[in-house]
Design a protein around this motif. Sequence first.
Motif, PDB file in Angstrom:
ATOM      1  N   SER A  93       0.849  -1.193   0.000  1.00 59.98           N
ATOM      2  CA  SER A  93       0.000   0.000   0.000  1.00 59.98           C
ATOM      3  C   SER A  93       0.883   1.241   0.000  1.00 59.98           C
ATOM      4  CB  SER A  93      -0.913   0.011   1.233  1.00 59.98           C
ATOM      5  OG  SER A  93      -1.687   1.192   1.284  1.00 59.98           O
ATOM      6  N   ASN A  94       0.829   1.983  -1.088  1.00 58.07           N
ATOM      7  CA  ASN A  94       1.659   3.183  -1.223  1.00 58.07           C
ATOM      8  C   ASN A  94       0.828   4.445  -1.036  1.00 58.07           C
ATOM      9  OD1 ASN A  94       3.947   4.830  -1.886  1.00 58.07           O
ATOM     10  ND2 ASN A  94       3.139   5.061  -3.960  1.00 58.07           N
ATOM     11  N   MET A  95       1.185   5.255  -0.051  1.00 55.75           N
ATOM     12  CA  MET A  95       0.632   6.590   0.179  1.00 55.75           C
ATOM     13  C   MET A  95      -0.891   6.581   0.295  1.00 55.75           C
ATOM     14  SD  MET A  95       3.140   8.731   0.486  1.00 55.75           S
ATOM     15  CE  MET A  95       2.645  10.389   0.031  1.00 55.75           C
ATOM     16  N   ALA A  96      -1.396   5.653   1.121  1.00 54.61           N
ATOM     17  CA  ALA A  96      -2.850   5.572   1.313  1.00 54.61           C
ATOM     18  C   ALA A  96      -3.260   5.651   2.780  1.00 54.61           C
ATOM     19  CB  ALA A  96      -3.386   4.279   0.698  1.00 54.61           C
ATOM     20  N   LEU A  97      -2.418   5.218   3.703  1.00 60.04           N
ATOM     21  CA  LEU A  97      -2.837   5.103   5.101  1.00 60.04           C
ATOM     22  C   LEU A  97      -3.196   6.445   5.721  1.00 60.04           C
ATOM     23  CD1 LEU A  97      -0.460   2.406   6.639  1.00 60.04           C
ATOM     24  CD2 LEU A  97      -2.711   2.154   5.601  1.00 60.04           C
ATOM     25  N   HIS A  98      -2.562   7.528   5.283  1.00 64.80           N
ATOM     26  CA  HIS A  98      -2.868   8.831   5.888  1.00 64.80           C
ATOM     27  C   HIS A  98      -4.258   9.336   5.495  1.00 64.80           C
ATOM     28  CE1 HIS A  98      -0.706   9.677   2.052  1.00 64.80           C
ATOM     29  NE2 HIS A  98      -1.718  10.504   1.892  1.00 64.80           N
ATOM     30  N   ALA A  99      -4.909   8.669   4.534  1.00 67.33           N
ATOM     31  CA  ALA A  99      -6.276   9.016   4.159  1.00 67.33           C
ATOM     32  C   ALA A  99      -7.264   7.936   4.583  1.00 67.33           C
ATOM     33  CB  ALA A  99      -6.377   9.249   2.654  1.00 67.33           C
ATOM     34  N   CYS A 100      -6.884   7.134   5.575  1.00 63.52           N
ATOM     35  CA  CYS A 100      -7.755   6.069   6.077  1.00 63.52           C
ATOM     36  C   CYS A 100      -8.431   6.556   7.349  1.00 63.52           C
ATOM     37  CB  CYS A 100      -6.941   4.810   6.354  1.00 63.52           C
ATOM     38  SG  CYS A 100      -7.893   3.502   7.171  1.00 63.52           S
ATOM     39  N   ALA A 101      -9.761   6.508   7.379  1.00 61.52           N
ATOM     40  CA  ALA A 101     -10.509   7.034   8.519  1.00 61.52           C
ATOM     41  C   ALA A 101     -10.417   6.133   9.743  1.00 61.52           C
ATOM     42  CB  ALA A 101     -11.973   7.243   8.138  1.00 61.52           C
ATOM     43  N   ASP A 102     -10.109   4.848   9.576  1.00 55.67           N
ATOM     44  CA  ASP A 102      -9.995   3.935  10.712  1.00 55.67           C
ATOM     45  C   ASP A 102      -8.817   3.006  10.470  1.00 55.67           C
ATOM     46  OD1 ASP A 102     -10.275   2.139  12.837  1.00 55.67           O
ATOM     47  OD2 ASP A 102     -12.458   2.226  12.776  1.00 55.67           O
ATOM     48  N   LEU A 103      -7.626   3.456  10.838  1.00 52.56           N
ATOM     49  CA  LEU A 103      -6.410   2.699  10.579  1.00 52.56           C
ATOM     50  C   LEU A 103      -6.363   1.377  11.341  1.00 52.56           C
ATOM     51  CD1 LEU A 103      -3.709   2.419   9.182  1.00 52.56           C
ATOM     52  CD2 LEU A 103      -2.702   3.898  10.934  1.00 52.56           C
ATOM     53  N   PRO A 104      -6.707   1.326  12.633  1.00 50.95           N
ATOM     54  CA  PRO A 104      -6.671   0.031  13.327  1.00 50.95           C
ATOM     55  C   PRO A 104      -7.551  -1.020  12.654  1.00 50.95           C
ATOM     56  CG  PRO A 104      -6.829   1.815  14.919  1.00 50.95           C
ATOM     57  CD  PRO A 104      -7.017   2.433  13.562  1.00 50.95           C
ATOM     58  N   GLU A 105      -8.736  -0.632  12.220  1.00 47.19           N
ATOM     59  CA  GLU A 105      -9.628  -1.588  11.557  1.00 47.19           C
ATOM     60  C   GLU A 105      -9.030  -2.068  10.239  1.00 47.19           C
ATOM     61  OE1 GLU A 105     -14.348  -1.917  10.451  1.00 47.19           O
ATOM     62  OE2 GLU A 105     -13.341  -0.009  10.082  1.00 47.19           O
ATOM     63  N   LEU A 106      -8.433  -1.152   9.481  1.00 50.07           N
ATOM     64  CA  LEU A 106      -7.832  -1.533   8.208  1.00 50.07           C
ATOM     65  C   LEU A 106      -6.697  -2.525   8.409  1.00 50.07           C
ATOM     66  CD1 LEU A 106      -7.609  -1.163   5.141  1.00 50.07           C
ATOM     67  CD2 LEU A 106      -6.008   0.708   5.578  1.00 50.07           C
ATOM     68  N   LEU A 107      -5.852  -2.278   9.411  1.00 57.42           N
ATOM     69  CA  LEU A 107      -4.732  -3.190   9.661  1.00 57.42           C
ATOM     70  C   LEU A 107      -5.220  -4.579  10.056  1.00 57.42           C
ATOM     71  CD1 LEU A 107      -2.278  -0.790  11.538  1.00 57.42           C
ATOM     72  CD2 LEU A 107      -2.102  -1.620   9.180  1.00 57.42           C
ATOM     73  N   ASP A 108      -6.349  -4.660  10.731  1.00 59.09           N
ATOM     74  CA  ASP A 108      -6.931  -5.970  11.060  1.00 59.09           C
ATOM     75  C   ASP A 108      -7.306  -6.723   9.792  1.00 59.09           C
ATOM     76  OD1 ASP A 108      -6.659  -5.618  13.795  1.00 59.09           O
ATOM     77  OD2 ASP A 108      -8.711  -4.893  14.086  1.00 59.09           O
ATOM     78  N   THR A 109      -7.888  -6.021   8.814  1.00 56.75           N
ATOM     79  CA  THR A 109      -8.255  -6.692   7.558  1.00 56.75           C
ATOM     80  C   THR A 109      -7.013  -7.072   6.764  1.00 56.75           C
ATOM     81  OG1 THR A 109      -8.475  -4.628   6.292  1.00 56.75           O
ATOM     82  CG2 THR A 109     -10.423  -5.414   7.460  1.00 56.75           C
ATOM     83  N   TRP A 110      -5.969  -6.265   6.860  1.00 58.90           N
ATOM     84  CA  TRP A 110      -4.713  -6.632   6.208  1.00 58.90           C
ATOM     85  C   TRP A 110      -4.157  -7.914   6.801  1.00 58.90           C
ATOM     86  CZ3 TRP A 110      -1.093  -1.790   5.405  1.00 58.90           C
ATOM     87  CH2 TRP A 110      -1.694  -0.931   4.472  1.00 58.90           C
ATOM     88  N   GLN A 111      -4.159  -8.001   8.106  1.00 59.04           N
ATOM     89  CA  GLN A 111      -3.605  -9.184   8.776  1.00 59.04           C
ATOM     90  C   GLN A 111      -4.349 -10.439   8.335  1.00 59.04           C
ATOM     91  OE1 GLN A 111      -4.483 -11.475  11.192  1.00 59.04           O
ATOM     92  NE2 GLN A 111      -2.467 -12.127  11.921  1.00 59.04           N
ATOM     93  N   ALA A 112      -5.669 -10.328   8.192  1.00 59.23           N
ATOM     94  CA  ALA A 112      -6.466 -11.475   7.757  1.00 59.23           C
ATOM     95  C   ALA A 112      -6.259 -11.789   6.279  1.00 59.23           C
ATOM     96  CB  ALA A 112      -7.947 -11.205   8.033  1.00 59.23           C
TER      97      ALA A 112
END
Length: 307
Positions: free
Chosen positions: A132-151
């Motif tokens: 993921s390039n240059m997207a996390l700073h525009a994510c409204a819920d980073l902890p939730e997104l990282l959970d989906t990445w882990q899965a």
Amino acid sequence: MSEPASTPTSNKGPRPQDLDAAAVRHQARRLAAAAQPPWLHDEVAGRMAERLTYIKLQPNRVLDASPALGASGELLRLAYPSAELLWHEADTALAARAAEKRQRNWWQKLRGASSGHVDSLPALPQVDLLWSNMALHACADLPELLDTWQASVAVGGFVMFSCLGPDSFVELRPLYARAGWGRPTPDWWDMHDIGDLVLKAGFADPVMDQQRLRLTWATPESLLADLRALGGNLAPARFAGLRGRKWKAALLAQLETLRDGEGRLALTVELVFGHAFKAAPRLTMAAETHVSIDAMRATLRKGRETG
């Protein structure tokens, strides 16, 4: 102009890193319609790709989690020519842009390039690399997104990402404060907090680092044009009203105070980079624990493969 600020929709309580979810959607639609992706993303994608040489794993399945604006597709194809390259965009407008771009790349089809769309996360079957390039700073819920990445990542696979850090455009803060214009940017997550969130999501051995770029412009108009190409102000505490010509004239005058000793307008951009691996889950033992034979065999087999 910027859209009026709205109340954050997070039900987890206010955090300094919160974004305005409505503004996130608005800016995604605007960037999806732009003629070119953000100018900085191509440079950052190249810097990310250089880091792939540090990792020996050769993934068979690669997921680009930010293809529409991430400027990374060809870099991933060059790095892993035999891998299945997948992509996912959560926003419908950005997903349409990414799909259109792939339809135009007829030459990839002639080369036999394998690429597929992942409708939603978690990705199944799982992937060996999630990028993921240059997207996390525009994510409204980073902890939730990282959970989906882990899965989405298979055991032994890894994630690699980049985003803006909290010191990006720091020079604008006192300028906006003096004028009473609210926040010019959100309080983006710093690399230490992101590393902690990556660990909490279940990844292992996160490696985080950051770089600072000093960007300069000749005129305030060119500076504003480049900032607009990067996105918009997603801070919930930004000025809660519409901007007009009078405000823009005042902003251009204020930006003149940013000139350095060489007469250039200067701003700082902080880039945050990170990668982490997904380790095999460990069996937790209570006073009395019930473990199936199949689960025990799978754990022992994985231990022999990695030992």
